[in-house]
Design an enzyme around this catalytic site. Structure first.
Site, PDB file in Angstrom:
ATOM      1  N   LEU A   1       0.847  -1.202   0.000  1.00 54.34           N
ATOM      2  CA  LEU A   1       0.000   0.000   0.000  1.00 54.34           C
ATOM      3  C   LEU A   1       0.877   1.244   0.000  1.00 54.34           C
ATOM      4  O   LEU A   1       1.818   1.328   0.790  1.00 54.34           O
ATOM      5  CB  LEU A   1      -0.888   0.046   1.255  1.00 54.34           C
ATOM      6  CG  LEU A   1      -1.955  -1.047   1.428  1.00 54.34           C
ATOM      7  CD1 LEU A   1      -2.584  -0.929   2.816  1.00 54.34           C
ATOM      8  CD2 LEU A   1      -3.023  -0.941   0.354  1.00 54.34           C
ATOM      9  N   HIS A   2       0.589   2.189  -0.911  1.00 55.73           N
ATOM     10  CA  HIS A   2       1.333   3.447  -0.866  1.00 55.73           C
ATOM     11  C   HIS A   2       0.540   4.648  -1.375  1.00 55.73           C
ATOM     12  O   HIS A   2       0.976   5.779  -1.238  1.00 55.73           O
ATOM     13  CB  HIS A   2       2.640   3.328  -1.663  1.00 55.73           C
ATOM     14  CG  HIS A   2       2.432   3.303  -3.142  1.00 55.73           C
ATOM     15  ND1 HIS A   2       1.973   2.194  -3.810  1.00 55.73           N
ATOM     16  CD2 HIS A   2       2.595   4.268  -4.096  1.00 55.73           C
ATOM     17  CE1 HIS A   2       1.879   2.463  -5.098  1.00 55.73           C
ATOM     18  NE2 HIS A   2       2.240   3.708  -5.310  1.00 55.73           N
ATOM     19  N   ARG A   3      -0.644   4.422  -1.968  1.00 55.49           N
ATOM     20  CA  ARG A   3      -1.420   5.544  -2.518  1.00 55.49           C
ATOM     21  C   ARG A   3      -1.946   6.433  -1.389  1.00 55.49           C
ATOM     22  O   ARG A   3      -2.401   5.928  -0.357  1.00 55.49           O
ATOM     23  CB  ARG A   3      -2.613   5.034  -3.326  1.00 55.49           C
ATOM     24  CG  ARG A   3      -2.267   4.102  -4.457  1.00 55.49           C
ATOM     25  CD  ARG A   3      -2.017   4.823  -5.753  1.00 55.49           C
ATOM     26  NE  ARG A   3      -1.557   3.898  -6.779  1.00 55.49           N
ATOM     27  CZ  ARG A   3      -0.899   4.264  -7.849  1.00 55.49           C
ATOM     28  NH1 ARG A   3      -0.611   5.528  -8.066  1.00 55.49           N
ATOM     29  NH2 ARG A   3      -0.522   3.374  -8.744  1.00 55.49           N
TER      30      ARG A   3
END
Length: 365
Positions: free
Chosen positions: A209-211
């Site tokens: 996850l990085h958004r």
């Protein structure tokens, strides 16, 4: 002699560029008049991108690193343009080839065109239609000033035609990211955590996850992780943590015996984990392509995707960013009802060869 300058600004760009370098070298070996210069803009500083990274991809280190990382979007764009302009004036090219959709892609395309140098865009035409994502702006601007479009899907071709691009500028060649995946698949290797955690094939899940929509708000990130933990059927969850996400996780103080937060992994190690997992949860576009080719179930925690073929043809499902969508998707997975998927047309490992063949045939370079 056709002189091509290849642009990369972040790790995934090098995975897309590597097969193009191999194809150019192969063309040179058979007596073709083509040369390349590899420019790393330095957009993303990555201490794992040492000699080992380039060795894994079997490519030489970049000819130059512009070291234009850091700052706001605008500052970064400006830094890349200023430094790349100097680079091009010192080392002129017939063509600048950009890949993907990072800030470097857009900034280098603009710089090249202002110096009257033609631009080719690998992965041209993909669209999420979400203007809140900087990548979408980068795609739109780059494609507005590109001369040659190398595309990954018929959907990308349709998007370009709708935008007024003539058919003679569109070349449906496939996906260079998959060239790298297929070439390196025999070399995938166990990360250390495999033995440390006693992992077994199909008995764990991988998550990335990085958004901003997922990780910038504490309540959203906590709700997502709570739902994943609650519905993942007692399987270990391997979570290579992006630096952006790590800051937020520290604040939240989230921990669970099945949630294993690890440092970002090398390309060969990460894909070993993906290939042998029960499923992947991600908000990354590139991973959805890789899972599709490897036949691994993939859940995308986003409201849109620029790679719809991973859903219509592949193993990917778009869950959205509502944590409540996770439970029914997990139920589908564990009941054995996840779709099998197929590999999109021309995702066959020969895309870069097709690109270089086209470059050699362009009479206006």
């Amino acid at each position: 002699m056709k002189k091509v300058t290849l642009i990369a600004g972040a790790r995934p760009n090098f995975m897309k560029i590597a097969p193009i370098i191999h194809a150019i070298k192969s063309a040179q070996a058979s007596g073709k008049d083509i040369s390349y210069r590899l420019v790393h803009t330095g957009q993303h500083y990555d201490n794992k991108m040492s000699g080992n990274f380039f060795e894994q991809l079997e490519i030489p280190e970049p000819d130059v690193n512009l070291e234009a990382g850091g700052g706001t979007q605008a500052e970064q764009t400006a830094n890349i343009m200023v430094r790349f302009e100097r680079e091009l004036m010192k080392n002129p090219a017939d063509l600048v080839l950009v890949v993907g959709d990072v800030t470097s892609t857009m900034a280098c395309a603009i710089t090249a065109q202002k110096l009257h140098i033609k631009v080719a865009h690998v992965e041209g035409g993909i669209r999420s239609n979400d203007w809140t994502m900087p990548e979408e702006i980068n795609r739109l601007v780059t494609d507005a000033i590109t001369n040659y479009f190398f595309t990954t899907s018929e959907m990308a071709n349709t998007n370009l035609r709708k935008g007024g691009v003539p058919d003679e500028a569109i070349f449906f060649v496939g996906n260079t990211m998959i060239d790298t995946l297929l070439k390196q698949r025999p070399n995938f290797r166990k990360p250390k955590i495999w033995d440390t955690l006693g992992l077994r094939e199909q008995e764990y899940m991988v998550m990335t996850l990085h958004r901003p929509a997922n990780v910038d708000e504490e309540s959203q990130l906590k709700s997502l992780l709570d739902e994943v933990i609650a519905n993942s059927s007692k399987l270990p969850l391997i979570f290579p943590v992006h630096p952006r996400t790590a800051k937020m996780l520290k604040k939240l103080n989230i921990g669970h015996e099945r949630l294993h937060m690890v440092d970002p992994l090398g390309y060969l190690e990460f894909n070993y984990l993906v290939e042998n997992s029960k499923a992947v949860l991600t908000d990354s576009g590139g991973i959805t392509e890789e899972t599709t080719v490897m036949g691994v179930p993939c859940m995308t925690l986003r409201d849109n995707t620029e790679r719809p073929e991973t859903i219509t043809e592949g193993t990917n499902e778009l869950l959205g960013t509502d944590p409540k969508a996770i439970a029914p998707a997990m139920e589908k997975l564990f009941s054995g009802n996840w779709k099998k998927g197929s590999i999109p047309y021309l995702w066959d490992g020969n895309t870069a060869t097709r690109i270089v063949d086209k470059l050699l045939g362009f009479n206006d370079l």
